[in-house]
Design a protein around this motif. Structure first.
Motif, PDB file in Angstrom:
ATOM      1  N   TYR A 282       0.925  -1.244  -0.064  1.00  0.00           N
ATOM      2  CA  TYR A 282       0.115  -0.139  -0.061  1.00  0.00           C
ATOM      3  C   TYR A 282       0.871   1.168  -0.018  1.00  0.00           C
ATOM      4  CZ  TYR A 282      -3.566   3.240   1.749  1.00  0.00           C
ATOM      5  OH  TYR A 282      -4.561   4.341   1.887  1.00  0.00           O
ATOM      6  N   ALA A 283       0.573   2.194  -0.695  1.00  0.00           N
ATOM      7  CA  ALA A 283       1.477   3.365  -1.092  1.00  0.00           C
ATOM      8  C   ALA A 283       1.213   4.147   0.059  1.00  0.00           C
ATOM      9  CB  ALA A 283       1.116   3.842  -2.390  1.00  0.00           C
ATOM     10  N   ASP A 284       1.684   4.210   1.212  1.00  0.00           N
ATOM     11  CA  ASP A 284       1.499   5.205   2.362  1.00  0.00           C
ATOM     12  C   ASP A 284       2.718   6.222   2.117  1.00  0.00           C
ATOM     13  OD1 ASP A 284       3.567   3.518   3.565  1.00  0.00           O
ATOM     14  OD2 ASP A 284       2.963   4.215   5.601  1.00  0.00           O
ATOM     15  N   LEU A 285       2.753   6.969   3.455  1.00  0.00           N
ATOM     16  CA  LEU A 285       3.876   7.786   3.229  1.00  0.00           C
ATOM     17  C   LEU A 285       5.162   7.191   3.253  1.00  0.00           C
ATOM     18  CD1 LEU A 285       4.755  11.139   3.404  1.00  0.00           C
ATOM     19  CD2 LEU A 285       4.687  10.613   5.867  1.00  0.00           C
ATOM     20  N   TYR A 286       5.424   6.466   4.195  1.00  0.00           N
ATOM     21  CA  TYR A 286       6.788   5.457   4.491  1.00  0.00           C
ATOM     22  C   TYR A 286       6.988   5.010   2.805  1.00  0.00           C
ATOM     23  CZ  TYR A 286      10.496   2.845   5.435  1.00  0.00           C
ATOM     24  OH  TYR A 286      11.450   2.100   5.196  1.00  0.00           O
ATOM     25  N   SER A 287       6.244   4.470   2.416  1.00  0.00           N
ATOM     26  CA  SER A 287       6.490   3.980   0.938  1.00  0.00           C
ATOM     27  C   SER A 287       6.972   4.775  -0.167  1.00  0.00           C
ATOM     28  CB  SER A 287       5.507   2.989   0.671  1.00  0.00           C
ATOM     29  OG  SER A 287       5.102   2.879  -0.735  1.00  0.00           O
ATOM     30  N   VAL A 288       6.095   5.832  -0.108  1.00  0.00           N
ATOM     31  CA  VAL A 288       6.494   6.782  -1.000  1.00  0.00           C
ATOM     32  C   VAL A 288       7.615   7.399  -0.844  1.00  0.00           C
ATOM     33  CG1 VAL A 288       5.807   9.286  -2.124  1.00  0.00           C
ATOM     34  CG2 VAL A 288       3.951   7.454  -1.674  1.00  0.00           C
ATOM     35  N   ALA A 289       8.149   7.795   0.346  1.00  0.00           N
ATOM     36  CA  ALA A 289       9.296   8.284   0.749  1.00  0.00           C
ATOM     37  C   ALA A 289      10.595   7.429   0.518  1.00  0.00           C
ATOM     38  CB  ALA A 289       9.395   8.646   2.278  1.00  0.00           C
ATOM     39  N   GLU A 290      10.318   6.245   0.665  1.00  0.00           N
ATOM     40  CA  GLU A 290      11.331   5.156   0.344  1.00  0.00           C
ATOM     41  C   GLU A 290      11.727   5.311  -1.091  1.00  0.00           C
ATOM     42  OE1 GLU A 290      10.552   1.074   0.991  1.00  0.00           O
ATOM     43  OE2 GLU A 290      12.382   0.492   1.979  1.00  0.00           O
ATOM     44  N   THR A 291      10.611   5.009  -1.980  1.00  0.00           N
ATOM     45  CA  THR A 291      10.840   5.594  -3.358  1.00  0.00           C
ATOM     46  C   THR A 291      11.633   6.734  -3.764  1.00  0.00           C
ATOM     47  OG1 THR A 291       8.757   4.177  -3.352  1.00  0.00           O
ATOM     48  CG2 THR A 291       9.996   4.911  -5.567  1.00  0.00           C
ATOM     49  N   THR A 292      11.244   7.644  -3.185  1.00  0.00           N
ATOM     50  CA  THR A 292      11.768   8.919  -3.514  1.00  0.00           C
ATOM     51  C   THR A 292      13.131   9.059  -3.130  1.00  0.00           C
ATOM     52  OG1 THR A 292       9.661  10.213  -2.877  1.00  0.00           O
ATOM     53  CG2 THR A 292      11.404  11.529  -2.659  1.00  0.00           C
ATOM     54  N   LEU A 293      13.658   8.344  -1.858  1.00  0.00           N
ATOM     55  CA  LEU A 293      15.177   8.293  -1.418  1.00  0.00           C
ATOM     56  C   LEU A 293      15.739   7.601  -2.664  1.00  0.00           C
ATOM     57  CD1 LEU A 293      17.335   8.770   0.430  1.00  0.00           C
ATOM     58  CD2 LEU A 293      16.718   6.490   1.431  1.00  0.00           C
ATOM     59  N   ASN A 294      15.134   6.410  -2.788  1.00  0.00           N
ATOM     60  CA  ASN A 294      15.903   5.760  -4.005  1.00  0.00           C
ATOM     61  C   ASN A 294      16.242   6.473  -5.234  1.00  0.00           C
ATOM     62  OD1 ASN A 294      15.949   3.311  -2.296  1.00  0.00           O
ATOM     63  ND2 ASN A 294      14.196   2.460  -3.069  1.00  0.00           N
ATOM     64  N   GLN A 295      15.366   7.374  -5.591  1.00  0.00           N
ATOM     65  CA  GLN A 295      15.357   7.928  -6.853  1.00  0.00           C
ATOM     66  C   GLN A 295      16.328   9.368  -6.813  1.00  0.00           C
ATOM     67  OE1 GLN A 295      11.883   8.802  -9.096  1.00  0.00           O
ATOM     68  NE2 GLN A 295      11.472   6.753  -9.201  1.00  0.00           N
ATOM     69  N   THR A 296      16.115   9.734  -5.463  1.00  0.00           N
ATOM     70  CA  THR A 296      16.917  11.247  -5.555  1.00  0.00           C
ATOM     71  C   THR A 296      18.236  11.097  -4.404  1.00  0.00           C
ATOM     72  OG1 THR A 296      15.691  11.858  -3.549  1.00  0.00           O
ATOM     73  CG2 THR A 296      14.524  12.324  -5.604  1.00  0.00           C
ATOM     74  N   GLY A 297      18.242  10.290  -3.487  1.00  0.00           N
ATOM     75  CA  GLY A 297      19.325   9.972  -2.765  1.00  0.00           C
ATOM     76  C   GLY A 297      19.389  11.035  -1.628  1.00  0.00           C
ATOM     77  N   ARG A 298      18.118  11.880  -1.693  1.00  0.00           N
ATOM     78  CA  ARG A 298      18.222  12.974  -0.429  1.00  0.00           C
ATOM     79  C   ARG A 298      17.673  12.415   0.785  1.00  0.00           C
ATOM     80  NH1 ARG A 298      20.468  17.565  -1.716  1.00  0.00           N
ATOM     81  NH2 ARG A 298      20.425  17.931  -3.925  1.00  0.00           N
ATOM     82  N   ALA A 299      18.926  11.830   1.314  1.00  0.00           N
ATOM     83  CA  ALA A 299      18.123  10.960   2.817  1.00  0.00           C
ATOM     84  C   ALA A 299      17.871  11.627   3.732  1.00  0.00           C
ATOM     85  CB  ALA A 299      19.612  10.012   3.127  1.00  0.00           C
ATOM     86  N   VAL A 300      18.572  12.937   4.022  1.00  0.00           N
ATOM     87  CA  VAL A 300      18.358  13.736   5.236  1.00  0.00           C
ATOM     88  C   VAL A 300      17.083  14.396   4.838  1.00  0.00           C
ATOM     89  CG1 VAL A 300      19.179  15.515   6.671  1.00  0.00           C
ATOM     90  CG2 VAL A 300      20.891  13.881   5.353  1.00  0.00           C
TER      91      VAL A 300
END
Lengths: 333, 407
Positions: A282-300
């Motif tokens: 299910y695409a909740d906030l955490y799951s979207v954030a994880e994808t975002t990190l994988n794409q952008t590398g903006r961990a902090v």
């Protein structure tokens, strides 16, 4: 701390007024050094990686899709819209979960006071069973074993106003709110249609969260009802109240004073536990954030967004529950 | 139990299940429902389920990809653990508190021994382990019962200084275990990335449980301290941790810890997760301990101080023993949820029990065998957590200064 008699012969290391300050200064120094060390490293390492704190990437197109959003979303919209869609999905499951868990938990909690021995024991078994199995395991169980095994088409499970199929959960709802036209799920060319369709991912997550949290809420409710002295039940009974009236008018108003603070922490843990949605797709906030990190590398930045969002959700729940607590507490004049 | 009503089993059944028409209806409905569930489950387990997925992967679920030629170290560790458990158990029963009457073999112990023997006999058979391994499990079970019997029998012969030193075998064993698992001191190193399954789950949870307890006590003391700086730093830490879901903190640990420490100092992924679990659990343990501290009358500390005890000694000898006893059930509750939380490691790509299950399920040969694996994992976790809960209750009775009950 009572002021001690400071005589001239007290050495400084036994001075009751000085010691607290020395201890505090030492603790402050240690905290400061640790924080400075960590932040210094962070800035140095981020600069070296070219990832120094910046928020402008939030405006770039996301390039990935978020399934089942309430707000319209597609891959060309920016990252912040994706994160927002995830947040709305989180809020949706948390809100429904709160309602469901409260209803089921209250029912189970009250069932443990039933005059029926079997029902009472079953309520205990439910609580002991659910609390001792990890939530994540329960979520994958609901998703892979129960919901993904649902049949499709005509063999789908049909309940009044609700159809459970692998392609989704179909609910009866108003097809036309203005004319109050009620419409149930109907089969059309082997595919189910209904005014309201939920995905199995959402269904599995919601079921898992409700069943898990309800076990804890049942314990809170049981504790609350048990805190009302037995004499209250007996007195109400001798006044001619039936058990339901007693519960509703005598016991619950008193039990709520104990129950509401306990509910608060259960609600907050439900909100936090909703972040396990990623386990059932299910695409909740955490799951979207994880994808975002994988794409952008903006961990902090991503971690800051995550921590901030959950903190705000927790604070809102706490504030609402404190308001409720204020309402049910004994008014002392 | 609670009533003095006449009770032949039939009368009791009638009173509990059929005291009114409505009760009768509910009972009949529930009995029907339960029968249907049990029959469906038994039918499924016997005829539909294919247990080959567990039988073929039992080593993977137990130790992950731990090198085969080094697995003797884990057997040695298991043997040491079994012996130490039997020894402690026997000593505990053989040396009851002076103010208690305590049988050497209470009913619960006999049940426990029966369960252990049945498990050692049946579980390897069910998993279709090879004869050599099956024999090892039988020997381990026999060793447990033998050490329990011997330690209980001759407990009173152990000289008092040795009795006091006996608990020390556990920390020693823990360090020995860590060396045996990870290598060093002449043993070949086994990288943490090769640990998996039950082994990884147990290493992570035991590490976090052991470390979060002292940390939690310090935080709780800090939060109740009169020094504002100490109090506020504890409050900020505890509330920060409690406000965030564990998965975001694990995510932080995996993705940011590398930036926070100078290059090369950041630990391995497995140890990062272990530290995050520790720091996470410490905040919750701190709240449990704080409740225990709050339950003590203020006079306890004041009395200890006025007797001339310095603050640390007053805390160690007077306040904490009482507060921790009150905090015990809540603290063990936190340990139980910590054990359950180790399943979250599977979400950050570590191969704990659940992570192993997910990789096994990805193997086309075992596609669709979800129910078998997840139900067995659920059973395993349920047993571990329920056992911890039972242990906590037993410890409560033993530590209770007034109750004079034989467990």
């Amino acid at each position: 701390m009572p002021p001690s008699s400071v005589s001239t012969v007290t050495p400084w290391w036994r001075n009751r007024r000085l010691i607290p300050w020395i201890v505090q200064a030492a603790v402050g120094l240690v905290v400061l050094v640790v924080v400075a060390f960590l932040v210094g490293n962070l800035v140095r390492n981020l600069t070296a990686a070219g990832l120094l704190l910046s928020w402008s990437w939030l405006g770039n197109p996301a390039g990935f899709d978020v399934s089942e959003t309430l707000l319209p979303f597609d891959a060309s919209l920016p990252y912040w819209r994706a994160l927002l869609a995830g947040l709305v999905n989180t809020l949706r499951v948390v809100l429904l979960g709160l309602v469901g868990a409260t209803l089921l938990g209250t029912a189970v909690g009250i069932a443990s006071f039933s005059s029926n021995g079997l029902l009472k024991r079953l309520a205990r078994i439910y609580v002991e069973l659910i609390r001792n199995i990890p939530l994540l395991l329960q979520l994958v169980f609901w998703y892979f074993v129960v919901f993904l095994a649902l049949p499709n088409g005509t063999s789908a499970i049909q309940l009044p106003g609700l159809v459970l199929a692998k392609s989704g959960l179909y609910l009866a709802w108003f097809s036309d709110l203005w004319h109050l036209q009620w419409q149930g799920p109907h089969l059309d060319g082997g595919v189910w249609h209904a005014p309201l369709r939920l995905t199995v991912e959402f269904g599995a997550l919601l079921t898992g969260l409700v069943v898990y949290t309800a076990a804890f809420i049942a314990e809170v409710v049981r504790g609350g009802v048990a805190s009302v002295p037995k004499g209250q039940w007996e007195a109400a009974n001798s006044l001619g109240f039936n058990p339901l009236q007693t519960l509703q008018r005598i016991v619950l108003p008193q039990a709520l004073r104990v129950i509401v603070p306990g509910l608060n922490s259960q609600y907050i843990s439900l909100a936090k536990n909703s972040s396990l949605a990623v386990a059932c797709g299910y695409a909740d906030l955490y799951s979207v954030a994880e994808t975002t990190l994988n794409q952008t590398g903006r961990a902090v930045e991503v971690v800051l967004v995550l921590l901030g969002s959950y903190l705000v959700i927790d604070l809102v729940i706490s504030a609402l529950m404190n308001g409720l607590n204020h309402l049910v507490q004994l008014k002392e004049r | 139990m609670r009533t003095a009503l006449p009770s032949t089993p039939l009368q009791r059944l009638r009173r509990e299940l059929f005291s009114s028409p409505l009760d009768g209806l509910i009972s009949i409905g529930l009995i029907g429902f339960l029968l249907a569930v049990v029959i469906a489950l038994v039918k499924w387990a016997l005829f539909q389920a294919q247990w080959a997925v567990l039988q073929a992967n039992s080593t993977l679920f137990a130790v992950g990809r731990y090198p085969l030629e080094q697995q003797w170290r884990l057997w040695l560790l298991t043997t040491l653990l079994v012996a130490a458990t039997g020894l402690s158990w026997g000593l505990l029963r053989g040396l009851p508190r002076l103010d208690r009457v305590h049988p050497l073999w209470p009913r619960n112990d006999r049940i426990a021994v029966a369960v252990v023997l049945a498990l050692a006999l049946l579980a390897p058979l069910f998993l279709k382990l090879s004869w050599a391994i099956q024999l090892r499990w039988w020997l381990e079970a026999a060793l447990l019962v033998a050490t329990r019997w011997a330690a209980g029998r001759w407990a009173s012969l152990v000289p008092p200084p040795a009795r006091r030193l006996a608990p020390l075998i556990w920390p020693l064993l823990y360090f020995a275990g860590m060396v045996l698992i990870s290598g060093g001191l002449g043993l070949i190193q086994v990288s943490p990335s090769e640990w998996g399954g039950l082994l990884l789950t147990l290493v992570e949870s035991s590490f976090a449980i052991l470390l979060c307890f002292p940390l939690g006590i310090l935080l709780a003391l800090g939060r109740r301290s009169e020094l504002p700086l100490l109090r506020w730093s504890s409050v900020v830490y505890i509330e920060f941790i409690r406000g965030a879901p564990l998965i975001t903190l694990l995510f932080l640990g995996q993705n940011i810890l590398g930036f926070l420490l100078p290059g090369g100092l950041a630990p391995d992924r497995v140890w990062r997760a272990a530290w995050v679990l520790t720091f996470f659990a410490a905040a919750y343990v701190a709240e449990a301990v704080r409740a225990g501290l709050a339950s003590l009358p203020k006079g306890q500390l004041e009395a200890a101080r006025s007797l001339g005890l310095p603050l640390p000694q007053a805390l160690i000898h007077v306040v904490l023993p009482q507060a921790l006893r009150v905090a015990l059930p809540a603290t063990v509750g936190q340990f139980i949820s910590l054990l359950q939380d180790t399943t979250l490691l599977s979400l950050i790509g570590l191969l704990d029990l659940l992570g192993t299950a997910r990789t096994v399920m990805a193997n086309p040969a075992f596609l669709g065998r979800n129910a078998e694996v997840y139900l067995v994992l659920a059973l395993l976790f349920w047993c571990c957590c329920a056992a911890l809960g039972l242990g906590s209750r037993a410890l409560e009775t033993r530590l209770n200064p007034t109750a004079n009950s034989a467990l």
